[in-house]
Write a protein that holds these residues in place. Sequence first.
Motif, PDB file in Angstrom:
ATOM      1  N   ILE A  10       0.839  -1.211   0.000  1.00 63.31           N
ATOM      2  CA  ILE A  10       0.000   0.000   0.000  1.00 63.31           C
ATOM      3  C   ILE A  10       0.866   1.250   0.000  1.00 63.31           C
ATOM      4  N   ARG A  11       1.858   1.297   0.862  1.00 64.67           N
ATOM      5  CA  ARG A  11       2.726   2.491   0.949  1.00 64.67           C
ATOM      6  C   ARG A  11       3.555   2.669  -0.315  1.00 64.67           C
ATOM      7  N   THR A  12       4.088   1.586  -0.851  1.00 66.85           N
ATOM      8  CA  THR A  12       4.926   1.695  -2.047  1.00 66.85           C
ATOM      9  C   THR A  12       4.130   2.192  -3.242  1.00 66.85           C
ATOM     10  N   LEU A  13       2.989   1.574  -3.494  1.00 65.43           N
ATOM     11  CA  LEU A  13       2.166   2.001  -4.637  1.00 65.43           C
ATOM     12  C   LEU A  13       1.637   3.420  -4.446  1.00 65.43           C
ATOM     13  N   GLY A  14       1.194   3.734  -3.232  1.00 67.04           N
ATOM     14  CA  GLY A  14       0.685   5.079  -2.959  1.00 67.04           C
ATOM     15  C   GLY A  14       1.765   6.137  -3.109  1.00 67.04           C
ATOM     16  N   GLU A  15       2.918   5.898  -2.519  1.00 67.29           N
ATOM     17  CA  GLU A  15       4.010   6.881  -2.584  1.00 67.29           C
ATOM     18  C   GLU A  15       4.564   7.019  -4.001  1.00 67.29           C
ATOM     19  N   LEU A  16       4.578   5.933  -4.754  1.00 68.28           N
ATOM     20  CA  LEU A  16       5.038   6.008  -6.149  1.00 68.28           C
ATOM     21  C   LEU A  16       4.106   6.878  -6.983  1.00 68.28           C
ATOM     22  N   PHE A  17       2.799   6.682  -6.815  1.00 65.80           N
ATOM     23  CA  PHE A  17       1.838   7.498  -7.559  1.00 65.80           C
ATOM     24  C   PHE A  17       1.902   8.956  -7.100  1.00 65.80           C
ATOM     25  N   ILE A  18       2.065   9.183  -5.803  1.00 69.20           N
ATOM     26  CA  ILE A  18       2.199  10.542  -5.284  1.00 69.20           C
ATOM     27  C   ILE A  18       3.459  11.196  -5.855  1.00 69.20           C
TER      28      ILE A  18
END
Length: 182
Positions: A10-18
């Motif tokens: 969740i954090r990796t995908l979210g932070e990558l998109f951010i």
Amino acid sequence: MEQDPITLIIRTLGELFIFVLLMRFLLQLAKADYYNPISQSIVKLTQVPLTPLQRILPKAGRMDLSPLVLALVVKLGMIALLIVIYKGSIQVDIISLVLRSIAGLANSILSIYFWATLGSVIISWVAPGSYHPAPQLISQLTEPLFKLAQKVIPPLGGLDLSPILIFLAIQIIQGQLAPFAL
């Protein structure tokens, strides 16, 4: 929160998109070359989710704030999802959640500028004046920041100390944001 696979994903995908959304905003802010292949990739990656927001949100002058707003919404959603997964309910003060999300975005922007400044310094030593799209984009992203810092510390006989000032400012601001950012 513990570091288990669900949190990591969740954090990796979210932070990558951010990161991609913030890059689109920062490149626009720095007036970087729109036709650079990397800029074009960022625009294509973010165009579909940003189209509805661009219709709703007015532009602030020439600035499109929709990438910043979407990054805030994604950060809020990511934090809320992690809270729901680990605490079972979202009984958190919404104002606190929004402020933590804003602090987290500010921290991400500062991290982008930190690494871009470091990259710019290394590129100036290794391949000054490179025609590759990545160094050009990094240079265009950091140039306004360098000009601002050079007003405080002008170059001394060919030696530019402005990156040191930029690094110090970023570290001080990130230190102040650390208690609030998630």
